[in-house]
Design an enzyme around this catalytic site. Structure first.
Site, PDB file in Angstrom:
ATOM      1  N   GLY A  11       0.841  -1.201   0.000  1.00  0.00           N
ATOM      2  CA  GLY A  11       0.000   0.000   0.000  1.00  0.00           C
ATOM      3  C   GLY A  11       0.874   1.247   0.000  1.00  0.00           C
ATOM      4  O   GLY A  11       1.915   1.265   0.652  1.00  0.00           O
ATOM      5  N   ARG A  33       0.569  -5.008  -4.873  1.00  0.00           N
ATOM      6  CA  ARG A  33       0.797  -6.039  -3.850  1.00  0.00           C
ATOM      7  C   ARG A  33       1.235  -7.350  -4.515  1.00  0.00           C
ATOM      8  O   ARG A  33       0.796  -8.432  -4.133  1.00  0.00           O
ATOM      9  CB  ARG A  33      -0.464  -6.239  -3.016  1.00  0.00           C
ATOM     10  CG  ARG A  33      -0.859  -5.003  -2.210  1.00  0.00           C
ATOM     11  CD  ARG A  33      -1.978  -5.324  -1.240  1.00  0.00           C
ATOM     12  NE  ARG A  33      -2.535  -4.121  -0.638  1.00  0.00           N
ATOM     13  CZ  ARG A  33      -2.027  -3.524   0.426  1.00  0.00           C
ATOM     14  NH1 ARG A  33      -0.954  -4.008   0.995  1.00  0.00           N
ATOM     15  NH2 ARG A  33      -2.595  -2.432   0.914  1.00  0.00           N
ATOM     16  N   ASP A  91       5.923  -5.163   5.658  1.00  0.00           N
ATOM     17  CA  ASP A  91       6.392  -6.520   5.958  1.00  0.00           C
ATOM     18  C   ASP A  91       6.316  -7.452   4.753  1.00  0.00           C
ATOM     19  O   ASP A  91       7.191  -8.303   4.569  1.00  0.00           O
ATOM     20  CB  ASP A  91       5.651  -7.108   7.169  1.00  0.00           C
ATOM     21  CG  ASP A  91       4.150  -7.022   7.046  1.00  0.00           C
ATOM     22  OD1 ASP A  91       3.657  -6.344   6.116  1.00  0.00           O
ATOM     23  OD2 ASP A  91       3.450  -7.636   7.868  1.00  0.00           O
ATOM     24  N   THR A 124       4.942   2.015   6.222  1.00  0.00           N
ATOM     25  CA  THR A 124       3.531   1.650   6.379  1.00  0.00           C
ATOM     26  C   THR A 124       2.865   2.642   7.305  1.00  0.00           C
ATOM     27  O   THR A 124       3.419   2.994   8.353  1.00  0.00           O
ATOM     28  CB  THR A 124       3.303   0.228   6.936  1.00  0.00           C
ATOM     29  OG1 THR A 124       1.951   0.143   7.416  1.00  0.00           O
ATOM     30  CG2 THR A 124       4.210  -0.126   8.100  1.00  0.00           C
ATOM     31  N   ASP A 178       0.479   1.942   9.029  1.00  0.00           N
ATOM     32  CA  ASP A 178       0.059   1.186  10.219  1.00  0.00           C
ATOM     33  C   ASP A 178       1.124   1.172  11.319  1.00  0.00           C
ATOM     34  O   ASP A 178       0.822   0.858  12.465  1.00  0.00           O
ATOM     35  CB  ASP A 178      -0.270  -0.266   9.841  1.00  0.00           C
ATOM     36  CG  ASP A 178      -1.573  -0.382   9.067  1.00  0.00           C
ATOM     37  OD1 ASP A 178      -2.180   0.665   8.786  1.00  0.00           O
ATOM     38  OD2 ASP A 178      -1.978  -1.509   8.748  1.00  0.00           O
ATOM     39  N   ASP A 206       3.427  -0.907  11.924  1.00  0.00           N
ATOM     40  CA  ASP A 206       3.462  -2.203  12.613  1.00  0.00           C
ATOM     41  C   ASP A 206       4.661  -3.072  12.253  1.00  0.00           C
ATOM     42  O   ASP A 206       4.659  -4.279  12.492  1.00  0.00           O
ATOM     43  CB  ASP A 206       2.154  -2.978  12.346  1.00  0.00           C
ATOM     44  CG  ASP A 206       1.930  -3.236  10.868  1.00  0.00           C
ATOM     45  OD1 ASP A 206       2.740  -2.779  10.040  1.00  0.00           O
ATOM     46  OD2 ASP A 206       0.921  -3.898  10.532  1.00  0.00           O
ATOM     47  N   ARG A 266      -4.578  -2.714  10.540  1.00  0.00           N
ATOM     48  CA  ARG A 266      -4.994  -4.103  10.326  1.00  0.00           C
ATOM     49  C   ARG A 266      -4.713  -4.984  11.545  1.00  0.00           C
ATOM     50  O   ARG A 266      -5.618  -5.635  12.072  1.00  0.00           O
ATOM     51  CB  ARG A 266      -4.225  -4.619   9.099  1.00  0.00           C
ATOM     52  CG  ARG A 266      -4.318  -6.068   8.816  1.00  0.00           C
ATOM     53  CD  ARG A 266      -3.610  -6.379   7.523  1.00  0.00           C
ATOM     54  NE  ARG A 266      -4.365  -5.862   6.393  1.00  0.00           N
ATOM     55  CZ  ARG A 266      -5.410  -6.492   5.853  1.00  0.00           C
ATOM     56  NH1 ARG A 266      -5.805  -7.650   6.316  1.00  0.00           N
ATOM     57  NH2 ARG A 266      -6.054  -5.971   4.836  1.00  0.00           N
TER      58      ARG A 266
END
Ligand code: F6P
Length: 364
Positions: free
Chosen positions: A10, A72, A103, A125, A127, A129, A171
Site C-alpha cells: 500500500g 501487492r 512486511d 507503512t 500502520d 506495525d 490491520r
C-alpha cells in the site's frame, strides 16, 4: 554502482521523499546510476522499468503516492516469479536493490537476499506495525489526517447529541487509532490488540451522557475485534471481502458501521459512522515524515555502499541504524503499553469493565 529502486504494498506519504534522497545522495556522493522498477515487485517480475535521474526526482519531495507506482505483487506466488526477478536484475546489471515497503515487501526482499540478491529494505507503512524500527514514515501523516477528522467530527457530534464512530486504518495493530484517539480526545479507542466488550463500550457512553456530555466519539481501528464469550482474547475482525491478496490478506472494513448500530441499539443514542479509509494514505507528507523518509533514503544508499545487504534501515531512538530483514518481519509490532496507559489514565471508570486493558478509553 547501478542501483534498482522499487516501492511495494500500500502506498503512503513519504515514498517519493525516500526515492529522491536515495537518488540525490547516490548521484552526488557516490556517482551511482539508478533504475526504477515499476509497481512494486511486478516491475521486477515483468521487467517494467523507468530511468531515475536527477530530473526524474525533481519536485517530488512534497508529493504523496509514488512516482514508481506500487502493487501487492508477490513473486513467490507467480509462476517462476523469483527466478524471473533474478533474470531481470541480471539483465539490467543491477548491483544493489533498494526495496521500500512494509512486511510483505520485506519478506520478498529476504527471499531474494537468500538467493544472493544484494538488497536493502526501507520501512514504510501508515500502520507503523513493522518491527525492528521505532517508526515507519507515513504514520505521522496518517495520524495527522485522522486527528483532523476527529476534530471535525467532534463539533458535529456535539451539535446533534450523537455518538460518532470514526473507523481508521490499522490491520493488526492500533497505532493510528491510539495516537489519533489520544490527540483527538476520543472517549473510546478500540484497537486490534485488545478485543473489546461492546456492553462495556455502551456503559462508558451512557455514563458520559449521565454526567451531561450528550455526545461521544469512538475511534476504532479497522482490525478491532469484538471479544467473544468463548474466547475473550481472540474475537474476529469485520471483513469487507473474503478474497485474499497475494500475501494472504483479506480486505478489512465495516467495524465502524457495526459499532454504530450496536451502540445505538444498546444506548438508544443516535449513532453514526465515518470511515476515513484511504484519506489517511493520501496527500502530502508531514514535515516529520519528509525528514524521516529523507533520513531513511540517505541511510539506505549509505548501507548499499557499506555492503550491508539483507538489512533494513531503521530508526532506534533518534538514530538511523540497520537491522537484519529477518528481524523486521518476524513479528507484528503492537502498540506500546506505555501509550495504552496514557489513554487508560484519562478514562472514567465504568462498573462493567471486565478487564482494565480490554477497552482503551479517554475523556476529552
Ligand atoms: O497496510 C496498510 C493498510 O493501510 C492497512 O491498514 C489496510 O488494511 C490496507 O493497507 C488497505 O490497503 P488497500 O486498500 O490498498 O488494499
Amino acid at each position: 554502482m547501478k542501483v534498482g529502486i522499487l516501492t511495494g504494498g500500500g502506498d503512503c506519504p513519504g515514498l517519493n521523499a525516500v526515492i529522491r534522497a536515495v537518488v540525490r545522495k547516490g548521484i552526488f556522493h557516490y556517482n551511482d546510476e539508478f533504475l526504477g522498477f515499476l509497481e512494486g515487485w511486478r516491475g521486477v517480475v515483468e521487467d517494467k522499468t523507468q530511468a531515475l535521474d536527477l530530473q526524474a526526482v525533481a519536485g517530488i519531495l512534497p508529493r504523496g503516492g509514488t512516482i514508481l507506482r506500487t502493487s501487492r505483487t508477490n513473486p513467490a506466488k507467480r509462476e517462476d516469479g523469483l527466478n524471473r526477478c533474478l533474470e531481470t536484475l541480471q539483465r539490467h546489471g543491477i548491483d544493489a536493490l533498494v526495496a521500500i515497503g512494509g512486511d510483505d515487501t520485506m519478506s520478498v526482499a529476504l527471499k531474494l537476499y537468500d538467493l544472493k540478491v544484494p538488497v536493502i529494505g526501507v520501512p514504510k507503512t501508515i500502520d507503523n506495525d513493522l518491527s525492528g524500527t521505532d517508526f515507519c514514515f507515513g504514520f505521522d501523516t496518517a495520524v495527522s489526517a485522522a486527528t483532523d477528522a476527529i476534530d471535525r467530527v467532534h463539533t458535529t457530534a456535539e451539535a446533534h447529541n450523537r455518538v460518532m464512530v470514526v473507523e481508521v486504518m490499522g490491520r493488526d495493530s492500533g497505532w493510528i487509532a491510539l495516537y489519533s484517539g489520544i490527540a483527538g480526545g476520543a472517549d473510546v479507542i478500540l484497537i486490534p490488540e485488545r478485543p473489546f466488550d461492546i456492553d462495556e463500550v455502551a456503559d462508558t457512553i451512557r455514563k458520559r451522557h449521565a454526567r451531561g456530555r450528550y455526545f461521544s466519539i469512538v475511534v476504532a481501528a479497522e482490525g478491532a475485534k469484538f471479544s467473544s464469550e468463548v474466547d475473550t482474547q481472540h474475537g474476529s475482525a469485520i471483513v469487507q471481502d473474503l478474497g485474499k491478496d497475494e500475501f494472504g490478506h483479506v480486505r478489512l472494513g465495516g467495524i465502524g458501521a457495526v459499532l454504530a448500530r450496536e451502540i445505538e441499539r444498546r444506548t438508544g443514542f443516535e449513532s453514526r459512522a465515518v470511515v476515513l479509509g484511504h484519506i489517511q494514505r493520501g496527500g502530502s507528507p508531514t514535515a516529520f515524515d519528509r525528514v524521516l523518509a529523507t533520513r531513511y533514503g540517505i541511510g539506505a544508499i549509505d548501507m548499499v555502499h557499506r555492503g550491508e545487504f539483507g538489512c533494513m534501515v531503521a530508526l532506534r531512538g533518534n538514530n538511523i541504524v540497520s537491522v537484519p530483514l529477518a528481524e523486521a518481519i518476524n513479528r507484528t509490532r503492537l502498540v506500546d503499553q506505555d501509550l495504552v496507559n496514557v489513554a487508560l489514565a484519562l478514562r472514567e471508570k465504568v462498573g462493567r469493565q471486565a478487564k482494565p486493558a480490554e477497552t482503551v478509553e479517554s475523556a476529552r
